[in-house]
Write a protein that holds these residues in place. Structure first.
Motif, PDB file in Angstrom:
ATOM      1  N   VAL A 153      49.612  72.292  40.971  1.00  0.00           N
ATOM      2  CA  VAL A 153      48.320  72.301  41.650  1.00  0.00           C
ATOM      3  C   VAL A 153      47.869  73.759  41.742  1.00  0.00           C
ATOM      4  N   ARG A 154      46.636  74.041  41.304  1.00  0.00           N
ATOM      5  CA  ARG A 154      46.100  75.402  41.363  1.00  0.00           C
ATOM      6  C   ARG A 154      44.732  75.404  42.038  1.00  0.00           C
ATOM      7  N   PRO A 155      44.482  76.377  42.927  1.00  0.00           N
ATOM      8  CA  PRO A 155      45.480  77.306  43.461  1.00  0.00           C
ATOM      9  C   PRO A 155      46.430  76.573  44.404  1.00  0.00           C
ATOM     10  N   TRP A 156      47.642  77.060  44.511  1.00  0.00           N
ATOM     11  CA  TRP A 156      48.610  76.470  45.421  1.00  0.00           C
ATOM     12  C   TRP A 156      48.338  76.980  46.827  1.00  0.00           C
ATOM     13  N   GLY A 157      48.431  76.088  47.816  1.00  0.00           N
ATOM     14  CA  GLY A 157      47.933  76.426  49.144  1.00  0.00           C
ATOM     15  C   GLY A 157      48.956  76.750  50.199  1.00  0.00           C
ATOM     16  N   SER A 158      50.259  76.867  49.842  1.00  0.00           N
ATOM     17  CA  SER A 158      51.284  77.056  50.871  1.00  0.00           C
ATOM     18  C   SER A 158      52.329  78.060  50.415  1.00  0.00           C
ATOM     19  N   ASP A 159      53.089  78.586  51.385  1.00  0.00           N
ATOM     20  CA  ASP A 159      54.216  79.460  51.046  1.00  0.00           C
ATOM     21  C   ASP A 159      55.482  78.649  50.770  1.00  0.00           C
ATOM     22  N   HIS A 160      55.400  77.325  50.889  1.00  0.00           N
ATOM     23  CA  HIS A 160      56.468  76.409  50.476  1.00  0.00           C
ATOM     24  C   HIS A 160      55.950  75.535  49.347  1.00  0.00           C
ATOM     25  N   ARG A 161      56.826  75.156  48.441  1.00  0.00           N
ATOM     26  CA  ARG A 161      56.521  74.052  47.546  1.00  0.00           C
ATOM     27  C   ARG A 161      56.830  72.741  48.273  1.00  0.00           C
ATOM     28  N   ALA A 162      56.229  71.675  47.824  1.00  0.00           N
ATOM     29  CA  ALA A 162      56.449  70.354  48.427  1.00  0.00           C
ATOM     30  C   ALA A 162      57.382  69.541  47.545  1.00  0.00           C
ATOM     31  N   VAL A 163      57.852  68.426  48.082  1.00  0.00           N
ATOM     32  CA  VAL A 163      58.702  67.498  47.340  1.00  0.00           C
ATOM     33  C   VAL A 163      58.167  66.091  47.561  1.00  0.00           C
ATOM     34  N   VAL A 164      58.078  65.313  46.478  1.00  0.00           N
ATOM     35  CA  VAL A 164      57.691  63.913  46.592  1.00  0.00           C
ATOM     36  C   VAL A 164      58.759  63.069  45.918  1.00  0.00           C
ATOM     37  N   SER A 165      59.195  62.012  46.601  1.00  0.00           N
ATOM     38  CA  SER A 165      60.222  61.114  46.069  1.00  0.00           C
ATOM     39  C   SER A 165      59.677  59.703  45.972  1.00  0.00           C
ATOM     40  N   ASN A 166      59.896  59.105  44.807  1.00  0.00           N
ATOM     41  CA  ASN A 166      59.515  57.712  44.582  1.00  0.00           C
ATOM     42  C   ASN A 166      60.695  56.830  44.972  1.00  0.00           C
ATOM     43  N   LEU A 167      60.510  56.006  46.008  1.00  0.00           N
ATOM     44  CA  LEU A 167      61.609  55.244  46.588  1.00  0.00           C
ATOM     45  C   LEU A 167      61.378  53.743  46.440  1.00  0.00           C
ATOM     46  N   ARG A 168      62.469  53.007  46.482  1.00  0.00           N
ATOM     47  CA  ARG A 168      62.422  51.559  46.652  1.00  0.00           C
ATOM     48  C   ARG A 168      63.191  51.226  47.925  1.00  0.00           C
ATOM     49  N   VAL A 185      45.163  79.605  52.241  1.00  0.00           N
ATOM     50  CA  VAL A 185      44.564  79.780  50.914  1.00  0.00           C
ATOM     51  C   VAL A 185      43.271  78.966  50.891  1.00  0.00           C
ATOM     52  N   LYS A 186      43.366  77.691  50.593  1.00  0.00           N
ATOM     53  CA  LYS A 186      42.225  76.781  50.664  1.00  0.00           C
ATOM     54  C   LYS A 186      42.738  75.436  51.141  1.00  0.00           C
ATOM     55  N   PHE A 187      42.058  74.878  52.134  1.00  0.00           N
ATOM     56  CA  PHE A 187      42.493  73.582  52.650  1.00  0.00           C
ATOM     57  C   PHE A 187      42.406  72.513  51.570  1.00  0.00           C
ATOM     58  N   GLY A 188      41.418  72.644  50.683  1.00  0.00           N
ATOM     59  CA  GLY A 188      41.281  71.685  49.600  1.00  0.00           C
ATOM     60  C   GLY A 188      42.491  71.647  48.686  1.00  0.00           C
ATOM     61  N   SER A 189      43.223  72.774  48.579  1.00  0.00           N
ATOM     62  CA  SER A 189      44.433  72.797  47.756  1.00  0.00           C
ATOM     63  C   SER A 189      45.514  71.905  48.347  1.00  0.00           C
ATOM     64  N   ILE A 190      45.583  71.854  49.677  1.00  0.00           N
ATOM     65  CA  ILE A 190      46.552  70.993  50.343  1.00  0.00           C
ATOM     66  C   ILE A 190      46.209  69.526  50.070  1.00  0.00           C
ATOM     67  N   VAL A 191      44.939  69.196  50.169  1.00  0.00           N
ATOM     68  CA  VAL A 191      44.489  67.822  49.921  1.00  0.00           C
ATOM     69  C   VAL A 191      44.798  67.421  48.481  1.00  0.00           C
ATOM     70  N   ARG A 192      44.479  68.319  47.534  1.00  0.00           N
ATOM     71  CA  ARG A 192      44.729  68.003  46.122  1.00  0.00           C
ATOM     72  C   ARG A 192      46.212  67.798  45.844  1.00  0.00           C
ATOM     73  N   ALA A 193      47.065  68.574  46.515  1.00  0.00           N
ATOM     74  CA  ALA A 193      48.511  68.436  46.288  1.00  0.00           C
ATOM     75  C   ALA A 193      48.999  67.052  46.693  1.00  0.00           C
ATOM     76  N   VAL A 194      48.538  66.555  47.831  1.00  0.00           N
ATOM     77  CA  VAL A 194      48.962  65.224  48.281  1.00  0.00           C
ATOM     78  C   VAL A 194      48.427  64.153  47.337  1.00  0.00           C
ATOM     79  N   ARG A 195      47.183  64.324  46.916  1.00  0.00           N
ATOM     80  CA  ARG A 195      46.599  63.340  46.000  1.00  0.00           C
ATOM     81  C   ARG A 195      47.336  63.329  44.663  1.00  0.00           C
TER      82      ARG A 195
END
Length: 450
Positions: A428-443, A183-193
């Protein structure tokens, strides 16, 4: 003309024709021929090599043969081939209109799915890297798929509980879809940010792992020697001395965490097989592939956790969790028309739970009916602007991108990152992958020795 005379004329004509016929030119019609695919047997014992022959193939370098479970229907649907090969048995560069190949333990073709689960399979001859079928044949593999009887649902392992800890770490698992450029590489970067991740287990990085880290302003990447484990981090990463299964993440000021990322075999894909009519025994047999893939990693990470090392395991596991395929979720999904969904003891998630690994998303969201957390799939491609998602009517949505923790690690929150608030907690729009991601806040309680 008298009856006698008519009979005499007829006899004379027949006699004359018998003399002339050998002198007339004879026209021959060749037997009709066309592409064909055959096997050396119709029925094979479990694990027995399968020899496939073909003739009169269309003549394209990337003509190929694919073996599919017969219940899955013809190629081109969402279920991939169980075994396949280009006709040149290489990279599809040579025209091979006729020939023979053998699939076996030593040479399982382009997809290492061996041995085959007992059942009926159809072998197709297909055109030029596509799904046009020009010939097919059916075989049967005999044997017993019965393994140990799965325990009843009320005996399935629960998601273990977390300890209380202090040091923060935001971990993300993200299949970025063939290098993140679909899709767009920038979408991947924005998702992580937007996820505010500090370490990311990346699947399908292509050649863009360092590119992604650089765009984020991170200096730390890790790829195992076998290319299987790929990580990027805001914190330093280093390889352990005696393992390829994980990396050390070092916090500023000291302390380490073991971080790992996996991308397991996508096919055979159990949810698709169940949808297409496969038996429970058939799917459980094939799940042995995932158990084998995870065996050494599970042993290595479990040993670390037993030594009070904090462990974070991220990945596209390509298999659901038993915590999601329960009586309650089956009732809800059957009400939506998914009649094939039933309580299912997915062996890999059960093995991880029994070993003490905690599913961080299910820790934060224990009810799979209220919070399904589907990561597969927003579409391929996902919706972009007014363009709808590219999805088939019978697509099976599931949660296959997971973050597990073990040892002195506690989940504080866990969120899906995706294309819409309807399907994700972080959009995140546009979304850049055929998978959604998961982020977990851990201690975590980092390791300060060794």
């Amino acid at each position: 003309m008298s009856q006698l005379l008519r009979r005499g004329v007829l006899v004379a004509c027949l006699a004359l024709s018998s003399l002339l016929l050998p002198l007339l030119p004879v026209s021959t019609v060749a037997a009709q021929s066309g592409p064909a695919v055959t096997t050396d047997k119709d029925v094979y014992d479990f694990g027995e090599p399968i020899t496939v022959s073909w003739s009169d193939a269309p003549g394209n370098p990337k003509d190929w043969v694919g073996l599919y479970p017969t219940f899955a229907g013809p190629p081109g649907g969402s279920s991939g081939a169980t075994l396949w090969d280009y006709l040149d048995q290489g990279d599809g560069q040579t025209v091979t209109p006729e020939g023979t190949l053998t699939w076996s333990q030593q040479r399982p073709g382009q997809r290492d799915t061996w041995p085959l689960a007992p059942g009926e399979y159809t072998i197709y001859l297909l055109v030029d890297d596509g799904y046009e079928v020009v010939a097919s044949t059916t075989i049967r593999v005999t044997g017993d798929t019965d393994g140990p009887e799965p325990p009843p649902e009320d005996e399935w392992p629960a998601n273990p509980s977390d300890p209380a800890l202090s040091r923060k770490l935001r971990a993300m698992t993200f299949n970025i879809w063939v290098g993140g450029t679909q899709v767009k590489f920038g979408s991947i970067v924005r998702a992580v940010r937007k996820a505010r991740a500090q370490v990311v287990g990346v699947q399908e990085p292509g050649d863009n792992l360092e590119r992604l880290a650089n765009r984020l302003g991170w200096k730390h990447t890790f790829t195992s020697d076998d290319g299987y484990t790929n990580l990027i981090s805001a914190y330093p990463l280093s390889a352990p001395k005696r393992s390829d299964e994980y990396a050390w993440l070092r916090f500023p000021g000291g302390g380490r965490v073991a971080v790992s990322s996996v991308h397991l075999t996508p096919y055979p894909y159990g949810p698709y097989d169940l949808r297409d009519g496969a038996s429970t025994d058939y799917v459980l047999f094939n799940e042995g592939t995932h158990l084998e893939e995870m065996k050494s990693r599970l042993e290595a990470l479990s040993a670390l956790a037993e030594a009070e090392v904090p462990v974070v395991l991220m990945g596209d596991f390509n298999v659901p969790s038993h915590l999601d395929w329960t009586s309650a979720t089956a009732a809800a999904r059957q009400a939506d028309g998914e009649d094939f969904v039933r309580p299912f003891p997915w062996p890999l998630s059960m093995s991880l739970a029994e070993a003490g690994f905690r599913d961080s998303f299910r820790t934060a969201h224990p009810d799979p009916v209220q919070q399904p957390g589907y990561t597969w799939t927003p579409g391929y491609p996902p919706p972009i602007g007014d363009q709808p998602a590219n999805l088939t009517d019978d697509e099976v949505f599931d949660r296959i991108d997971l973050i597990y923790v073990h040892g002195p690690v506690r989940t504080m929150s866990s969120r899906v990152v995706g294309e819409s608030y309807r399907n994700a907690h972080i959009r995140v729009r546009p979304w850049g992958s055929d998978h959604r991601a998961v982020v977990s806040n851990l201690r975590v309680r980092p390791l300060y020795r060794r």
